[in-house]
Design an enzyme around this catalytic site. Structure first.
Site, PDB file in Angstrom:
ATOM      1  N   ALA A 131       2.684  -0.361 -26.148  1.00  0.00           N
ATOM      2  CA  ALA A 131       3.352   0.390 -27.263  1.00  0.00           C
ATOM      3  C   ALA A 131       4.568   0.981 -26.803  1.00  0.00           C
ATOM      4  O   ALA A 131       4.974   1.195 -25.458  1.00  0.00           O
ATOM      5  CB  ALA A 131       2.239   1.329 -27.869  1.00  0.00           C
ATOM      6  N   LYS A 132       5.318   1.542 -27.646  1.00  0.00           N
ATOM      7  CA  LYS A 132       6.631   2.091 -27.397  1.00  0.00           C
ATOM      8  C   LYS A 132       6.991   2.911 -28.670  1.00  0.00           C
ATOM      9  O   LYS A 132       6.728   2.715 -29.747  1.00  0.00           O
ATOM     10  CB  LYS A 132       7.620   1.114 -26.747  1.00  0.00           C
ATOM     11  CG  LYS A 132       8.801   2.138 -25.788  1.00  0.00           C
ATOM     12  CD  LYS A 132       8.156   2.373 -24.725  1.00  0.00           C
ATOM     13  CE  LYS A 132       9.348   3.071 -23.684  1.00  0.00           C
ATOM     14  NZ  LYS A 132       8.900   3.179 -22.448  1.00  0.00           N
TER      15      LYS A 132
END
Length: 442
Positions: A131-132
């Site tokens: 994720a980011k």
């Protein structure tokens, strides 16, 4: 379609950079890190013989959120920022990835960084997906109070996506342990009780882990040392240049010097310094602490970021931002070993050029994985409410990094491919296997 050059035969081949059946979210809207990430994935998919349906799943983010963040400034005026959170893949566990504050942040950059996190977590065998997050703001131009308000509003907006069992944030470019404390507090207040495991990279006094602040840097040095040993060398035998003297580059420079390497050049966003034979790192760090930049450090010569990349050194560590090594300047890189401290510092074109010229690249999804490894340790400690010593953390980090490097190097030798291709083969295969094992619902 994307044209690539086979590094072993020199032949030209054409591959699908993004599968045709993938939804629009998987397609980069402009050349940049997402295009590089998609080309890397397409190459691994082709080598592994993965079908189009699985390729589409691996190429496409599982979830995305795009939020508007209004800020009431200290002078009473209002500004609006855009924020993003992308969960690329959560098949192997909850999403894990940093939060960056930068004016250049856009959805494609966040998609690319989330994808790289997926492979990175798989390579070092963490029970996470990738994720980011990001907010398109330059934190240098805003007060502490303004940044706190932006952070708390961003957290409130993306709250349905995050949590210790859903998606765990950590610091990245433009954010730090204080940012993580604000996120933890906002999330905890809304839930009604303290939840330290919602973020990692927190201050020690609110549940952070010893060793987290320097973990990425230590991982870079462990990876460099392992690569050097492959050719019969060690740190005292080499000279080093580090582009980017922030959270990763500054600590990595110090660890290289402590190990006996000659750190001859470093740079930040304002400029760089060079001294043949090695910089005095303790004095340089003190200078940066006092002035905020490496510029004008005594007993050194000025050098710009572009020149640093082509210095005559043994080891080059790009530890700043994406895309600094390109098809143009890669022809002039003189280092024998490139260790990627930043995410995506080498474009696909530069990768081909450097490989053709015999330069060994330790890829970002391996070299800078130390940060997420110790983030995992912090998450585990928070879940157990039991804290490890710094010595325990550093020993476990070194073991995990060397084990991962060994697996990647062995794959590279067995398949006669680059370290990047080997790392991608391992990461993509592990995620694809998890998809097949879990099956499709409904």
């Amino acid at each position: 379609m994307t044209t690539t050059e086979d590094s072993r035969t020199g032949t030209i081949e054409t591959i699908d950079a993004v599968p045709e059946i993938a939804p629009e979210a998987a397609h980069p809207s402009h050349p940049g890190p997402l295009e590089t990430a998609q080309v890397q994935l397409a190459r691994a998919v082709e080598q592994l013989g993965i079908d189009k349906g699985m390729h589409a799943m691996l190429a496409t983010p599982r979830r995305e959120m795009n939020v508007a963040i209004p800020l009431r400034r200290d002078d009473g005026s209002t500004e609006l920022f855009h924020g993003y959170r992308v969960q690329h893949n959560i098949t192997r566990g909850p999403g894990k990835g940093g939060l960056r504050y930068s004016p250049s942040v856009d959805i494609d950059e966040v998609r690319a960084l989330a994808m790289w996190m997926t492979w990175k977590c798989a390579i070092v065998e963490l029970p996470y997906g990738g994720a980011k997050g990001g907010v398109s703001i330059d934190p240098r131009h805003y007060s502490t109070g303004e940044l706190e308000r932006v952070t708390r509003r961003y957290t409130s907006e993306i709250m349905p996506m995050i949590g210790p069992e859903r998606d765990i944030m950590a610091p990245d470019v433009g954010t730090d342990d204080r940012t993580m404390a604000w996120i933890m507090d906002t999330y905890s207040v809304n839930k009604g009780y303290t939840i330290p495991a919602v973020v990692t990279g927190k201050p020690i006094d609110v549940g952070g882990s010893l060793g987290r602040a320097t973990a990425t840097s230590r991982g870079v040095v462990h990876s460099a040392r392992a690569a050097l040993r492959e050719i019969g060398q060690d740190l005292p035998d080499v000279s080093v240049a580090v582009q980017g003297f922030g959270k990763v580059g500054s600590h990595a420079s110090a660890f290289f010097a402590e190990g006996g390497a000659r750190v001859e050049a470093v740079s930040d966003q304002y400029g760089g310094v060079y001294r043949r034979g090695g910089l005095d790192l303790p004095r340089l760090l003190d200078h940066v602490h006092r002035t905020g930049s490496v510029v004008d450090f005594s007993e050194s010569e000025p050098i710009d970021n572009d020149a640093l990349l082509t210095l005559d050194v043994d080891v080059l560590v790009p530890a700043a931002v994406e895309g600094v090594l390109t098809g143009d300047n890669a022809e002039h890189v003189r280092a024998r070993l490139v260790v990627e401290g930043a995410n995506g510092p080498t474009t696909a074109a530069a990768d081909r050029v450097l490989t053709r010229r015999g330069v060994t690249i330790v890829p970002d999804i391996l070299a800078n994985a130390g940060g997420v490894v110790v983030s995992y340790f912090e998450w585990v400690q928070a879940q157990q409410a039991y804290w490890w010593t710094e010595a325990e953390i550093e020993q476990r980090l070194e073991q995990r990094m060397l084990q991962a490097y060994g697996s990647v190097a062995e794959m590279a030798r067995r398949e006669d491919v680059t370290l990047r291709d080997a790392a991608m083969l391992i990461g993509v295969k592990r995620v694809a296997t998890a998809h097949r094992t879990r099956g499709l619902y409904p």
